[in-house]
Design a protein around this motif. Sequence first.
Motif, short mmCIF file in Angstrom:
data_model
loop_
_atom_site.label_atom_id
_atom_site.label_comp_id
_atom_site.label_asym_id
_atom_site.label_seq_id
_atom_site.Cartn_x
_atom_site.Cartn_y
_atom_site.Cartn_z
N SER A 25 49.16 49.94 39.13
CA SER A 25 49.53 48.56 38.80
C SER A 25 49.69 47.75 40.08
N PHE A 26 49.48 46.44 39.97
CA PHE A 26 49.56 45.62 41.17
C PHE A 26 49.96 44.20 40.80
N ASN A 27 50.33 43.44 41.82
CA ASN A 27 50.60 42.02 41.59
C ASN A 27 49.98 41.20 42.72
N PHE A 28 49.69 39.93 42.41
CA PHE A 28 49.22 39.00 43.43
C PHE A 28 49.87 37.65 43.20
N GLY A 39 29.50 29.70 47.95
CA GLY A 39 29.06 30.05 46.62
C GLY A 39 30.06 30.92 45.88
N ASP A 40 29.78 31.21 44.62
CA ASP A 40 30.62 32.08 43.81
C ASP A 40 30.70 33.46 44.47
N TYR A 41 31.88 34.09 44.36
CA TYR A 41 32.04 35.42 44.92
C TYR A 41 32.91 36.27 44.01
N SER A 42 32.90 37.58 44.24
CA SER A 42 33.65 38.49 43.38
C SER A 42 34.21 39.65 44.19
N PHE A 43 35.20 40.30 43.62
CA PHE A 43 35.71 41.54 44.19
C PHE A 43 36.43 42.31 43.09
N VAL A 44 36.52 43.61 43.28
CA VAL A 44 37.26 44.47 42.37
C VAL A 44 38.52 44.93 43.07
N TYR A 45 39.65 44.77 42.39
CA TYR A 45 40.91 45.30 42.91
C TYR A 45 41.51 46.19 41.85
N ASN A 46 41.62 47.49 42.16
CA ASN A 46 42.11 48.48 41.22
C ASN A 46 41.35 48.37 39.90
N ASN A 47 41.98 48.02 38.80
CA ASN A 47 41.30 48.03 37.51
C ASN A 47 40.88 46.64 37.05
N THR A 54 53.65 42.32 47.50
CA THR A 54 52.49 41.77 46.79
C THR A 54 51.20 42.29 47.41
N ASP A 55 50.20 42.47 46.57
CA ASP A 55 48.96 43.07 47.05
C ASP A 55 48.06 42.07 47.77
N PHE A 56 48.00 40.83 47.29
CA PHE A 56 47.22 39.81 47.98
C PHE A 56 47.63 38.44 47.48
N LEU A 57 47.11 37.40 48.14
CA LEU A 57 47.40 36.01 47.82
C LEU A 57 46.13 35.35 47.30
N MET A 58 46.31 34.32 46.45
CA MET A 58 45.17 33.56 45.96
C MET A 58 45.54 32.08 45.92
N THR A 59 44.68 31.23 46.46
CA THR A 59 44.87 29.79 46.34
C THR A 59 43.89 29.24 45.32
N ASN A 97 53.42 34.43 40.16
CA ASN A 97 53.21 35.86 40.37
C ASN A 97 52.47 36.42 39.16
N VAL A 98 51.38 37.13 39.43
CA VAL A 98 50.59 37.76 38.37
C VAL A 98 50.69 39.27 38.55
N GLU A 99 51.24 39.94 37.55
CA GLU A 99 51.40 41.39 37.57
C GLU A 99 50.42 42.02 36.58
N VAL A 100 49.57 42.88 37.09
CA VAL A 100 48.58 43.57 36.27
C VAL A 100 49.06 45.00 36.09
N ASN A 101 49.44 45.34 34.86
CA ASN A 101 50.12 46.60 34.60
C ASN A 101 49.52 47.24 33.35
N GLY A 102 48.54 48.10 33.56
CA GLY A 102 47.92 48.79 32.45
C GLY A 102 47.24 47.81 31.50
N GLY A 103 47.69 47.81 30.23
CA GLY A 103 47.09 46.96 29.23
C GLY A 103 47.73 45.61 29.07
#
Length: 387
Positions: A94-97, A205-213, A132-137, A356-362
């Motif tokens: 699980s992670f948060n940003f 341009g548009d970009y993407s990345f995968v972080y954990n799940n 926190t795992d990373f920041l997003m603007t 704060n966005v926490e991604v925790n399983g489902g």
Amino acid sequence: VLFRSSTSAERNVAWLAQGGETVKCAQYAKSSKGFDKATTVHASALGTAYEQPWTYFHATMTDLKPSTTYVYRVGDCATRWSTPYTFRTRDNGSFNFLVYGDPQVYQATATNDPGAGWAKTLSQSTTQFPGTDFLMTEGDQVDAYTPSAQTPQWDIFLAPKQLTQYALAPVVGNHDNANGTSTQWSEHFAVPNETPYGRTVGDNGDYSFVYNNALFMVLNTNSLDVAAHETFMKAAINANKGTAWQIVSFHHAPYSSADHPSDADVTYLRTNLTPVLSKLGVDLVLNGHDHDYARSYLMAGTSIVPGSNGSTVKAADGQTLYIATNSSSGGKFYALTGPYPWTAKTNQENVANYTNVEVNGGKIVVTTYRSTDNSVIDAVTLKNQSV
């Protein structure tokens, strides 16, 4: 940090240097071992910066390990190096940003210090969430529309020490784009997996990345080429089918509640882009631009899902939650308008916010705070079909 798989991670670094050299490197090592055991990587991109007499450089630090503190520095690959900086990778669960709406640093809360509000919010939020795992603007890092006026604003935006410690996933806004005349965005940001899709100037341009799940897809909605954005997202999704969540971020909020909902470009994106996002199975969309806080109902394209305005929502396939973020610097606010049928929660107190966005399983928990005292404005839990 980019998790390309469960075992491989990368972090990009961008910097400016003087002196005219065309050979520059980044050097990094586990902090426990120091630079005697460092890995050195040459800059993968370089060029003459708009701000003279500087040159910009980008490099990628590879094969990073989870839950590890690293030291890094940049320099001439031999004897001259910058001050060392540190960052820490997190684990694979699980992670948060942390998410920040329009910093727009020259819209200042303190007239004698145009970066004060942005610096304060970064300090408040990372003190509250130091792991926190990373920041997003969400776009509009700067306020000016001309490159010459933007230059000192970029310096102010990038000044806080947190931007040397945490990875940043930035969104390009209409001010950053400067009506297609600014290239400084692509000098200051070495974004991952950047594509030609959505490009309006330079490398934005548009970009993407995968972080954990989770798969993150970042769109440049200064371009209204919805077909190009769709092509980009389809390719990213097809390349990352094992992820549990699809999160999209772009500047121009289609479902907000202040100054911009009736703008022609926002109306176009609401009508044409949101059905694509639902069709592709996007779970969460994060936006800026409107300088207010707004949480939508679950949306199936432009259709409202009845009853989905509570603090916990469970999304079926094709149902998407939208969060429009307020100013993170406190420099510019827009009064609420409407009411609009898509808004489940709105707020405008003329106080800087962060989320704060926490991604925790489902489930994903999205909590928005006042920067003044870290008190909660709104919280919503998004569950998927597996929960």
